[in-house]
Scaffold this active site. Structure first.
Site, short mmCIF file in Angstrom:
data_model
loop_
_atom_site.label_atom_id
_atom_site.label_comp_id
_atom_site.label_asym_id
_atom_site.label_seq_id
_atom_site.Cartn_x
_atom_site.Cartn_y
_atom_site.Cartn_z
N ARG A 73 53.08 26.27 74.89
CA ARG A 73 54.51 26.53 74.66
C ARG A 73 55.30 25.24 74.92
O ARG A 73 55.06 24.57 75.92
CB ARG A 73 54.94 27.62 75.63
CG ARG A 73 56.33 28.14 75.42
CD ARG A 73 56.67 29.16 76.49
NE ARG A 73 55.96 30.42 76.37
CZ ARG A 73 55.88 31.31 77.36
NH1 ARG A 73 56.44 31.08 78.54
NH2 ARG A 73 55.23 32.44 77.19
N ARG A 142 62.48 27.55 83.39
CA ARG A 142 61.89 27.61 82.04
C ARG A 142 62.84 27.03 81.00
O ARG A 142 63.94 26.58 81.33
CB ARG A 142 61.58 29.07 81.71
CG ARG A 142 60.61 29.74 82.68
CD ARG A 142 59.24 29.11 82.57
NE ARG A 142 58.26 29.87 83.34
CZ ARG A 142 57.57 30.92 82.88
NH1 ARG A 142 57.80 31.39 81.68
NH2 ARG A 142 56.67 31.50 83.65
N LYS A 206 58.92 32.38 88.22
CA LYS A 206 59.63 31.79 87.09
C LYS A 206 61.15 31.91 87.28
O LYS A 206 61.62 32.83 87.98
CB LYS A 206 59.20 32.46 85.78
CG LYS A 206 59.39 33.96 85.78
CD LYS A 206 59.00 34.60 84.45
CE LYS A 206 57.53 34.66 84.22
NZ LYS A 206 57.14 35.57 83.12
N LYS A 208 64.96 31.46 84.99
CA LYS A 208 65.44 31.32 83.61
C LYS A 208 66.96 31.19 83.53
O LYS A 208 67.68 31.89 84.23
CB LYS A 208 64.99 32.54 82.80
CG LYS A 208 63.46 32.64 82.73
CD LYS A 208 63.01 33.79 81.86
CE LYS A 208 61.51 33.77 81.70
NZ LYS A 208 61.02 34.89 80.87
N CYS A 427 57.30 41.19 70.90
CA CYS A 427 56.57 40.14 71.60
C CYS A 427 55.22 39.93 70.92
O CYS A 427 54.83 40.71 70.06
CB CYS A 427 56.37 40.55 73.06
SG CYS A 427 55.18 41.88 73.23
N CYS A 433 47.67 38.03 73.99
CA CYS A 433 48.23 38.24 75.33
C CYS A 433 47.29 39.09 76.19
O CYS A 433 46.99 40.23 75.85
CB CYS A 433 49.59 38.92 75.24
SG CYS A 433 50.25 39.24 76.88
N CYS A 472 53.76 45.77 76.57
CA CYS A 472 53.62 46.20 77.98
C CYS A 472 55.02 46.19 78.59
O CYS A 472 55.98 45.80 77.92
CB CYS A 472 52.64 45.27 78.72
SG CYS A 472 53.37 43.76 79.35
N CYS A 476 58.97 40.86 77.41
CA CYS A 476 59.10 39.55 76.75
C CYS A 476 60.03 39.57 75.53
O CYS A 476 60.55 38.52 75.15
CB CYS A 476 57.73 39.03 76.36
SG CYS A 476 56.68 38.75 77.80
#
Ligand code: SRM
Ligand code: SF4
Length: 568
Positions: A73, A142, A206, A208, A427, A433, A472, A476
């Protein structure tokens, strides 16, 4: 007394600023994999090890190791790349990846199915384009995302500079990146810090940051740890309302985990916003939960301590408090498709791509088309936070040339993107994934196709509805902000969530749990019929569901894990 660090924290400390044994693992040609610890550390470098889940059983039968590959990414703050960069990124898709470019929900590119042997080459090609993958994943800040706002060119350019500045300020610094990927000499010295902001433990989890320019909320600003809402007065950017503690992830059956919209804390002038973001990130760095990763996001720090505590800490870390938030209005969180004109007389074309996957297929030569456009385009490309793409800043002389290419390759073909599809996002999920419980990107065209049929039958083929699917509950594609959203439970089974607004300011509710497609459509059909009959002018589906009493109030921690209905 010294307290023992958790495994994840100890790994960071022991990694010698993210070196671990990544370089040695890449050199080992006996396996396509790297070690578990290095897998965790490579995330900070923007890459994840995955295995091809469609091929798992077959490989096991053949007594082969799983088909390991890497997702890579990029860090592209604000999602802007030049035509030259586009051409380079496009070439990498063939030389090192699975021949697709995937625009993510955070406005950047992902490559999938990159083999270990090609990872260094990929990173070097990215570096040669003046780009990097630093902090695209991992326990750090991120990719900073922002509104694409093509029509307000001056404001966009200012916002983009701020996205770059915030990303630069919070980007990790260690030389391990240059050593591992670009072949530079190791400069590690025990005891010498390589991370002035992060230290050797980086963030607890993480982190953001997003920027919105009202009335557009295409960045879903409130889904972020820090949401910056631009305040523009007399066509000048004066500063930002700062919202804190947003996040989408939850774990099924764990009431202590929940999605949360960021809370507006106050206003910060534009010239201090980069410092303010650093101060807020430092609060989370110092007070976030480092023992329990399921409770380590900033949203839990904020809820554990409260907004008053946050305000005090902010004043202490930043040197001055925020002032009172200014009024603002967010109207929509989707993209605005088609041609728009900028104030500078240039044009922009926003194009839809199915879940951001840009590929050459029998049906459409999307990659070829964009490559041909990049060869002549003199403006820039902007990825949107909804997985779409803006060909931006097209001069009046260039416009006919670009229009011709768009037409030649059918890139803006309305029949390929009916209304319902335009505000849909899914996603990645299967096959790459590792956390996917159900299909998402590969299922979206089928599901939306069936809804399109219903919409056409009830006479609403042009109605926009914000649709989100994830494989899930991690969130995302920001599913809890979908008017209709599916979150995967098992293969072919989803939770149906309903009733977010159309502007990213109200989350939906869990309506049905663990149901199949037939049940989902059976639940939606009568609601959509009722919507067709009873909707008020310009009313959106999510708002209608609440006004008509079909749903109760928005999801709260108490109602979060309980479906409203158990059967249709
Ligand atoms: Fe995500 C983990 C893909 C945006 C919340 N996400 C993952 C991983 C890396 C799976 C893993 O950990 O093994 C997925 C890789 C799939 C693949 O094969 O490519 C993955 N996330 C994505 C992307 C590519 C989805 C997409 O289809 O575009 C998005 C990449 C964004 C980027 O460019 O940086 C992506 N992920 C998001 C978002 C949306 C956003 O940031 O606006 C969220 C919800 C917001 C948030 O963070 O709260 C999100 N991803 C997660 C979570 C849950 C985090 C949590 O707090 O609980 C995980 C799992 C984790 O971190 O443990 C996760
Ligand atoms: Fe994977 Fe779940 Fe994220 Fe989808 S929401 S990409 S299935 S982690």
């Amino acid at each position: 007394m010294t307290t023992k660090l958790s495994e994840a924290e100890q790994l960071k400390v022991d990694s010698r600023y993210l070196r671990g044994t990544i370089a040695e693992g890449l050199d080992d040609t006996a396996s396509g994999a790297i070690s578990d610890d290095d897998t965790k550390l490579t995330k900070f470098h923007g890459t994840y090890m995955q295995d091809h889940r469609d091929l798992r059983d077959e490989r096991r039968r053949q007594k082969l190791e799983p088909l390991y590959s890497f997702m890579v990414r990029l860090r592209i703050p604000g999602g802007v790349v030049s035509p030259q960069q586009w051409l380079g990124l496009d070439a990498i898709a063939d030389s090192c990846s699975n021949s697709t470019l995937r625009i993510s929900t955070r406005q950047t590119f992902q490559y999938h199915e990159v083999l270990k042997k090609d990872l260094r080459s990929l990173m070097q090609q990215v570096d040669a384009l003046g780009l990097d993958t630093r902090g695209a994943c991992g326990d750090v800040n991120r990719n900073v995302i922002s509104n694409v706002n093509p029509h307000q060119s001056a404001i966009h350019s200012e916002i983009h500079q701020l996205a770059l500045a915030i990303s630069g300020r919070l980007c990790w610094q260690s030389s391990s990146y240059a050593e591992i990927w670009l072949g530079e000499e190791c400069v590690y010295q025990p005891g010498k810090s390589e991370e002035p902001f992060y230290g050797e433990q980086y963030m607890p989890r993480k982190f953001k940051i997003a920027i919105a320019v009202p009335p557009e909320n295409d960045s879903d600003v409130l889904a972020n740890d820090i949401g910056l809402i631009a305040i523009i007065e007399n066509e000048k950017l004066i500063g930002f309302n700062v919202a804190v503690g947003g996040g989408m992830g939850l774990t099924y059956g764990e009431p202590a985990t929940y999605p949360r919209l960021a809370t507006v804390a106050g206003f910060v002038p534009a010239d201090r916003i980069v410092d303010a973001c650093e101060a807020i990130a430092a609060i989370q760095r110092d007070f976030g939960d480092r023992e329990n990763r399921a409770h380590a996001r900033f949203k839990y720090t904020i809820d554990d301590h409260g907004m008053e505590w946050f305000g005090e800490k902010f004043a202490e870390y930043h040197g001055e408090p925020m002032t009172e938030a200014k009024p603002f209005e967010l109207l929509r969180n989707g993209d605005r498709f088609g041609w728009t004109e900028s104030e500078n007389g240039h044009s922009n074309l926003t194009l839809y791509f199915n879940c951001g996957r840009i590929a050459d297929t029998e049906k459409a030569k999307e990659r070829t088309a964009l490559r041909e456009i990049a060869k002549v385009h003199q403006g820039e490309f902007r990825m949107t936070c909804n997985q779409n793409l803006v060909i931006a800043n097209i001069s009046p002389e260039q416009r006919p040339i670009i229009e011709k290419l768009v037409e030649q390759y059918g890139l803006d073909d309305g029949s390929a993107r009916p209304a319902l599809r335009l505000n849909s996002m899914a996603c990645v999920a299967l096959p790459t994934c590792g956390l996917a419980m159900a299909e998402s990107e590969r299922y979206l065209p089928t599901f939306v196709g069936k809804l399109e049929q219903i919409m056409s039958d009830i006479g609403l083929p042009e109605q926009l509805i914000n649709i989100r699917i994830t494989g899930c509950p991690n969130g995302c594609a920001r599913p809890y902000l979908g008017e209709i959203a599916l979150t995967g439970k098992a293969i072919g089974r989803y939770n149906l969530n309903l009733g977010a607004d159309f502007s990213g300011q109200r989350m939906n509710r869990l309506y049905l749990e663990n149901v199949d497609e037939a049940t989902i459509l059976a639940a939606l059909q009568p609601m959509l019929e009722q919507f067709a009959e009873q909707r008020e002018q310009d009313e959106h589906f999510g708002d209608f569901l609440i006004r008509a009493g079909i749903l109760g109030a928005e999801r709260t921690p108490e109602t979060l894990h309980q479906p409203l209905k158990t059967t249709v």
